[in-house]
Design a protein around this motif. Structure first.
Motif, PDB file in Angstrom:
ATOM      1  N   TYR A  62       1.214  -1.331   0.157  1.00 17.52           N
ATOM      2  CA  TYR A  62      -0.481  -0.214   0.008  1.00 17.52           C
ATOM      3  C   TYR A  62       1.161   0.983  -0.664  1.00 17.52           C
ATOM      4  CZ  TYR A  62      -4.033  -3.069   0.917  1.00 17.52           C
ATOM      5  OH  TYR A  62      -4.774  -4.304   0.973  1.00 17.52           O
ATOM      6  N   ASP A  63       0.359   2.412  -1.047  1.00 12.88           N
ATOM      7  CA  ASP A  63       1.222   3.893  -0.632  1.00 12.88           C
ATOM      8  C   ASP A  63       0.227   4.745  -0.360  1.00 12.88           C
ATOM      9  OD1 ASP A  63       3.390   2.860  -1.751  1.00 12.88           O
ATOM     10  OD2 ASP A  63       3.094   2.839  -3.818  1.00 12.88           O
ATOM     11  N   LYS A  64       0.473   5.015   0.872  1.00 11.31           N
ATOM     12  CA  LYS A  64      -0.113   6.220   1.317  1.00 11.31           C
ATOM     13  C   LYS A  64      -0.240   7.775   0.346  1.00 11.31           C
ATOM     14  CE  LYS A  64      -0.184   4.174   5.741  1.00 11.31           C
ATOM     15  NZ  LYS A  64       0.321   4.909   7.183  1.00 11.31           N
ATOM     16  N   LEU A  65      -0.821   8.564   0.594  1.00 13.00           N
ATOM     17  CA  LEU A  65      -0.573   9.617  -0.305  1.00 13.00           C
ATOM     18  C   LEU A  65      -1.712  10.489  -0.255  1.00 13.00           C
ATOM     19  CD1 LEU A  65      -0.845   7.315  -3.848  1.00 13.00           C
ATOM     20  CD2 LEU A  65       1.505   8.240  -2.670  1.00 13.00           C
ATOM     21  N   THR A  66      -1.125  12.163  -0.855  1.00  8.62           N
ATOM     22  CA  THR A  66      -1.915  12.737  -0.375  1.00  8.62           C
ATOM     23  C   THR A  66      -2.954  13.342  -1.442  1.00  8.62           C
ATOM     24  OG1 THR A  66      -0.724  13.417   1.490  1.00  8.62           O
ATOM     25  CG2 THR A  66      -2.320  14.894   0.747  1.00  8.62           C
ATOM     26  N   ALA A  67      -3.728  14.080  -1.889  1.00  6.51           N
ATOM     27  CA  ALA A  67      -4.161  14.307  -3.590  1.00  6.51           C
ATOM     28  C   ALA A  67      -3.431  15.814  -3.573  1.00  6.51           C
ATOM     29  CB  ALA A  67      -5.859  13.971  -3.579  1.00  6.51           C
ATOM     30  N   LYS A  68      -4.312  16.764  -4.959  1.00  5.14           N
ATOM     31  CA  LYS A  68      -3.994  17.887  -4.576  1.00  5.14           C
ATOM     32  C   LYS A  68      -4.405  18.722  -3.785  1.00  5.14           C
ATOM     33  CE  LYS A  68      -2.408  17.622  -9.678  1.00  5.14           C
ATOM     34  NZ  LYS A  68      -2.926  18.221 -11.164  1.00  5.14           N
ATOM     35  N   ASP A  69      -5.686  18.521  -3.596  1.00  6.57           N
ATOM     36  CA  ASP A  69      -6.456  19.215  -3.020  1.00  6.57           C
ATOM     37  C   ASP A  69      -6.074  18.371  -1.317  1.00  6.57           C
ATOM     38  OD1 ASP A  69      -8.029  16.551  -1.745  1.00  6.57           O
ATOM     39  OD2 ASP A  69      -9.532  17.467  -2.490  1.00  6.57           O
ATOM     40  N   GLY A  70      -5.403  18.117  -0.564  1.00  8.74           N
ATOM     41  CA  GLY A  70      -4.615  17.846   0.400  1.00  8.74           C
ATOM     42  C   GLY A  70      -5.868  16.300   0.915  1.00  8.74           C
ATOM     43  N   SER A  71      -6.565  15.774   0.512  1.00  2.00           N
ATOM     44  CA  SER A  71      -7.718  14.341   0.881  1.00  2.00           C
ATOM     45  C   SER A  71      -6.786  13.633   0.785  1.00  2.00           C
ATOM     46  CB  SER A  71      -8.076  14.141   0.186  1.00  2.00           C
ATOM     47  OG  SER A  71      -9.373  15.471   0.129  1.00  2.00           O
ATOM     48  N   PRO A  72      -6.081  12.781   2.304  1.00  3.36           N
ATOM     49  CA  PRO A  72      -5.560  11.354   1.860  1.00  3.36           C
ATOM     50  C   PRO A  72      -6.512  10.065   2.066  1.00  3.36           C
ATOM     51  CG  PRO A  72      -5.669  12.133   4.233  1.00  3.36           C
ATOM     52  CD  PRO A  72      -6.591  12.940   3.149  1.00  3.36           C
ATOM     53  N   TYR A  73      -5.842   9.649   0.537  1.00  6.20           N
ATOM     54  CA  TYR A  73      -6.575   8.527   0.422  1.00  6.20           C
ATOM     55  C   TYR A  73      -4.624   7.369  -0.291  1.00  6.20           C
ATOM     56  CZ  TYR A  73      -3.804   9.467  -4.460  1.00  6.20           C
ATOM     57  OH  TYR A  73      -2.836  10.216  -5.490  1.00  6.20           O
ATOM     58  N   PHE A  74      -5.501   5.998  -0.490  1.00  5.08           N
ATOM     59  CA  PHE A  74      -4.169   4.793  -0.356  1.00  5.08           C
ATOM     60  C   PHE A  74      -3.725   3.850  -2.416  1.00  5.08           C
ATOM     61  CE2 PHE A  74      -7.414   2.318   1.576  1.00  5.08           C
ATOM     62  CZ  PHE A  74      -7.643   1.162   0.709  1.00  5.08           C
ATOM     63  N   THR A  75      -3.062   3.942  -2.140  1.00  5.72           N
ATOM     64  CA  THR A  75      -4.018   2.918  -3.609  1.00  5.72           C
ATOM     65  C   THR A  75      -2.972   1.464  -3.478  1.00  5.72           C
ATOM     66  OG1 THR A  75      -0.650   3.386  -4.594  1.00  5.72           O
ATOM     67  CG2 THR A  75      -2.611   4.669  -5.844  1.00  5.72           C
ATOM     68  N   LEU A  76      -2.761  -0.061  -3.737  1.00  3.97           N
ATOM     69  CA  LEU A  76      -2.529  -1.384  -3.427  1.00  3.97           C
ATOM     70  C   LEU A  76      -1.615  -1.157  -5.325  1.00  3.97           C
ATOM     71  CD1 LEU A  76      -2.818  -3.712  -2.308  1.00  3.97           C
ATOM     72  CD2 LEU A  76      -4.848  -3.916  -3.435  1.00  3.97           C
ATOM     73  N   LYS A  77      -0.772  -1.758  -4.899  1.00  2.00           N
ATOM     74  CA  LYS A  77       0.897  -2.486  -5.964  1.00  2.00           C
ATOM     75  C   LYS A  77       0.775  -3.492  -5.993  1.00  2.00           C
ATOM     76  CE  LYS A  77       2.986   1.954  -6.464  1.00  2.00           C
ATOM     77  NZ  LYS A  77       4.122   3.147  -6.469  1.00  2.00           N
ATOM     78  N   ALA A  78       0.913  -4.292  -7.360  1.00  2.00           N
ATOM     79  CA  ALA A  78       1.336  -5.860  -6.869  1.00  2.00           C
ATOM     80  C   ALA A  78       2.607  -6.065  -7.013  1.00  2.00           C
ATOM     81  CB  ALA A  78       0.933  -6.002  -8.414  1.00  2.00           C
ATOM     82  N   THR A  79       2.805  -6.550  -7.523  1.00  2.00           N
ATOM     83  CA  THR A  79       4.529  -7.266  -6.993  1.00  2.00           C
ATOM     84  C   THR A  79       4.937  -6.640  -8.021  1.00  2.00           C
ATOM     85  OG1 THR A  79       4.169  -9.378  -7.550  1.00  2.00           O
ATOM     86  CG2 THR A  79       4.202  -8.751  -5.574  1.00  2.00           C
ATOM     87  N   ASN A  80       4.886  -6.070  -8.936  1.00  2.00           N
ATOM     88  CA  ASN A  80       4.962  -5.287 -10.465  1.00  2.00           C
ATOM     89  C   ASN A  80       5.392  -4.054 -10.386  1.00  2.00           C
ATOM     90  OD1 ASN A  80       2.433  -5.113 -11.049  1.00  2.00           O
ATOM     91  ND2 ASN A  80       3.144  -6.169 -12.673  1.00  2.00           N
TER      92      ASN A  80
END
Length: 112
Positions: free
Chosen positions: A56-74
């Protein structure tokens, strides 16, 4: 009740899925796939990688909202969360994804 994947076909003919928590809230949304088989493979990838907190990558959108992405092994992003009101809420979303993804059933709504 465990979480589930909802596999859907959009109006433009592409396929996508959502991972829902046991309360029906969408935890994770996929990209659009040309083929249903690719979307099914994406679901399997979320099941496999979803239990690993390191994916999981913990990210922040341009408007400051936190969100996350899930990445595969690649390293490819296989799903993205909604925008959250706080980092704590985002972290709770990740925890929900970790607990729901591996054993989630698949509700195929793509033929409806």
């Amino acid at each position: 009740m465990a979480g589930k994947f909802e596999l859907k076909k959009s109006k433009n003919g592409k396929f996508h899925f959502n991972l829902l928590a046991s309360n029906g809230q969408i935890i994770l949304t996929s990209e659009m796939y040309e083929a249903k088989a690719s979307a099914v493979n994406g679901i399997e990838s979320v099941k496999k990688n979803g239990a690993d907190a390191a994916r999981y990558d913990k990210l922040t959108a341009k408007d400051g909202s936190p969100y996350f992405t899930l990445k595969a092994t690649n390293g490819q992003v296989i799903g993205q969360s909604q925008m959250y009101s706080s980092e704590a809420a985002r972290d709770h979303g990740i925890a929900s994804c970790i607990s729901n993804a591996p054993g989630a059933s698949v509700d195929d709504q793509s033929a409806v």
